[in-house]
Design a protein around this motif. Structure first.
Motif, PDB file in Angstrom:
ATOM      1  N   UNK A  25       0.844  -1.198   0.000  1.00 45.94           N
ATOM      2  CA  UNK A  25       0.000   0.000   0.000  1.00 45.94           C
ATOM      3  C   UNK A  25       0.880   1.249   0.000  1.00 45.94           C
ATOM      4  N   UNK A  26       0.549   2.177  -0.904  1.00 45.62           N
ATOM      5  CA  UNK A  26       1.313   3.424  -1.013  1.00 45.62           C
ATOM      6  C   UNK A  26       0.521   4.644  -0.553  1.00 45.62           C
ATOM      7  N   UNK A  61     -10.247   4.605   0.389  1.00 45.35           N
ATOM      8  CA  UNK A  61      -9.678   3.943  -0.792  1.00 45.35           C
ATOM      9  C   UNK A  61      -8.169   3.885  -0.609  1.00 45.35           C
ATOM     10  N   UNK A  62      -7.607   2.695  -0.702  1.00 46.41           N
ATOM     11  CA  UNK A  62      -6.148   2.563  -0.627  1.00 46.41           C
ATOM     12  C   UNK A  62      -5.634   2.161  -2.004  1.00 46.41           C
ATOM     13  N   UNK A  63      -4.470   2.690  -2.340  1.00 43.30           N
ATOM     14  CA  UNK A  63      -3.871   2.432  -3.651  1.00 43.30           C
ATOM     15  C   UNK A  63      -2.509   1.784  -3.434  1.00 43.30           C
ATOM     16  N   UNK A  64      -2.247   0.693  -4.145  1.00 41.18           N
ATOM     17  CA  UNK A  64      -0.999  -0.050  -3.998  1.00 41.18           C
ATOM     18  C   UNK A  64       0.063   0.488  -4.952  1.00 41.18           C
ATOM     19  N   UNK A  65       1.274  -0.020  -4.800  1.00 40.11           N
ATOM     20  CA  UNK A  65       2.381   0.469  -5.628  1.00 40.11           C
ATOM     21  C   UNK A  65       2.238   0.090  -7.092  1.00 40.11           C
ATOM     22  N   UNK A 107       7.659   0.973   1.404  1.00 34.19           N
ATOM     23  CA  UNK A 107       6.718   0.612   2.454  1.00 34.19           C
ATOM     24  C   UNK A 107       6.024   1.789   3.096  1.00 34.19           C
ATOM     25  N   UNK A 108       6.546   3.005   2.899  1.00 38.14           N
ATOM     26  CA  UNK A 108       5.940   4.187   3.501  1.00 38.14           C
ATOM     27  C   UNK A 108       4.580   4.472   2.876  1.00 38.14           C
ATOM     28  N   UNK A 109       3.681   5.024   3.666  1.00 44.30           N
ATOM     29  CA  UNK A 109       2.319   5.291   3.225  1.00 44.30           C
ATOM     30  C   UNK A 109       2.014   6.781   3.380  1.00 44.30           C
TER      31      UNK A 109
END
Length: 434
Positions: free
Chosen positions: A203-204, A214-218, A245-247
């Motif tokens: 997750x980015x 809403x979460x958006x991945x790399x 790994x930072x969000x």
């Protein structure tokens, strides 16, 4: 794909526990995990050449801890006592060591008189100055950096006082099939209830407003839910925006971000060395030590890699080495071969065996530098003076939408443990369920 009620970022003990508890109450949950495995800082390995159920991460149940032991019982997972002699090697001699630190009773007495919190390093300099107390100061430094993985210049004197007054050293256990058997149970229960656990999902970004996340991945994939639980290691939460790994939160959460940065997160390097036989039990070592070391579980020294333990009471040819705190940070960029060399040199100095002898008898080895793991960035949390207020902030849900979970949010005597992570998961689940 059906939209879940809750998203969980992190499939370690806290994330899986909260997912499991929500699943039991009929919630639809999706867990997103950056690694290619579940467990986080729990990592049991079962290589053919290695001692079965060897732990690269969490290993002991430190006390009769109710949440952990009840979960093991529920899952039908057996555990056994892990007790034995604590041996100290110093100045060429082996001694049985119950009292690790000189003037321990005086230290506790002075800590009990402390009215305002400070870091343990400054406390020692103020209360125990001079050459007469050098051994006490060194002992506390080694213990805090080793056992707590903490920087004594940051670690809270109040928190350490609480920890030391609640230690139950007689009650220590290991999980028969390794801690991952517990993790596998939680993951299995979640999946069998129809929920998803997606691995290798980094997750980015987190985009949120009240009851909408809403979460958006790399790799650009997005997941949505009404509520989100962030069950990541403190080291990852503290990472700079550019680091793996930072969000990033949209909109930002400045109060929580500031709280995260004021908490303490330790460092550790763990060494698993398996030999062809337990040489520390042989007659040559018995003669060297002046007694049999067969009952030994912990071996403490002043060597480069200072702490070692056996699998006692199980008989095993594996030794586990442990280097924590500032000393582990100093070796963050060492190669694994360099670390192995230092481990063998430490054992060579203790047992009067040449490095070549040790290498000949070394069957397998595995070293993990948890500070160098991008999705962990350290070992486990410790309290700074600012930590209680930071926990209060992070334990308060944001608009009943964003929740934090993890061992760093636990406020009890079993800090930095699997028990702390599981307990945090239970607490967050109860908040969501109302």
């Amino acid at each position: 794909m059906e939209k879940p009620d809750v998203l969980v970022i992190g499939a370690g003990a806290a994330g899986l526990m909260v997912a499991y508890k929500l699943t039991q109450k009929g919630k639809k949950v999706t867990v997103l995990e950056a690694r290619n495995r579940t467990g986080g800082r729990i990592h049991t390995i079962n290589h053919e050449s290695f001692f079965q159920h060897a732990e690269l991460g969490a290993e002991f149940v430190h006390g009769d801890l109710p949440v952990t032991l009840n979960l093991l019982k529920e899952a039908g997972i057996k555990y056994h006592a892990a007790n034995g002699e604590m041996v100290r090697y110093a100045k060429g001699k082996f001694t049985e060591s119950e009292q690790l630190i000189e003037d321990w009773d005086l230290l506790i007495e002075r800590l009990n008189e402390l009215k305002e919190d400070t870091n343990i390093y400054d406390f020692l300099l103020a209360e125990f100055p001079g050459d007469n107390y050098q051994s006490l100061r060194d002992g506390v430094w080694n213990y805090v950096s080793g056992y707590d993985n903490a920087d004594p210049r940051k670690a809270s004197a109040f928190a350490l006082r609480k920890e030391w007054q609640n230690e139950d050293e007689d009650a220590q256990h290991r999980v028969d099939e390794g801690y991952c058997s517990m993790i596998n149970y939680l993951a299995k229960q979640c999946r069998e209830a129809g929920n998803n656990i997606f691995l290798s999902t980094v997750v980015k970004e987190i985009h949120w407003k009240e009851k909408q996340v809403k979460v958006i991945t790399d790799d650009g994939i997005s997941y949505e839910a009404g509520q989100l639980i962030i069950a990541l290691p403190l080291g990852v939460l503290q990472a700079n925006e550019q680091e793996m790994g930072a969000i990033t939160f949209h909109p930002p959460i400045p109060e929580q971000t500031k709280a995260i940065q004021t908490m303490g997160f330790g460092a550790v390097i763990k060494f698993l060395l398996e030999f062809d036989k337990p040489f520390w039990e042989n007659s040559a070592t018995k003669k060297l030590a002046g007694k049999s070391l067969k009952p030994m579980i912990f071996l403490l020294s002043d060597e480069e890699i200072p702490t070692w333990w056996t699998q006692h009471p199980q008989r095993s040819p594996m030794l586990t080495g442990w280097l924590g705190g500032p000393a582990a940070i100093d070796k963050k960029d060492y190669t694994l071969d360099d670390l192995l060399q230092q481990a063998l040199q430490s054992l060579s100095n203790i047992f009067r065996l040449s490095i070549d002898e040790l290498k000949v008898n070394l069957i397998a080895w595995n070293i993990v530098n948890w500070g160098d793991e991008p999705f962990t960035r350290g070992s486990y949390s410790y309290d700074t003076v600012a930590a209680p207020e930071a926990r209060r902030v992070l334990n308060t849900p944001i608009d009943n939408t964003l929740f934090f979970a993890g061992e760093h949010l636990y406020d009890g005597a079993a800090m930095g443990t699997v028990e702390a992570a599981l307990t945090s998961g239970v607490v967050v689940a109860e908040k969501i369920l109302g």
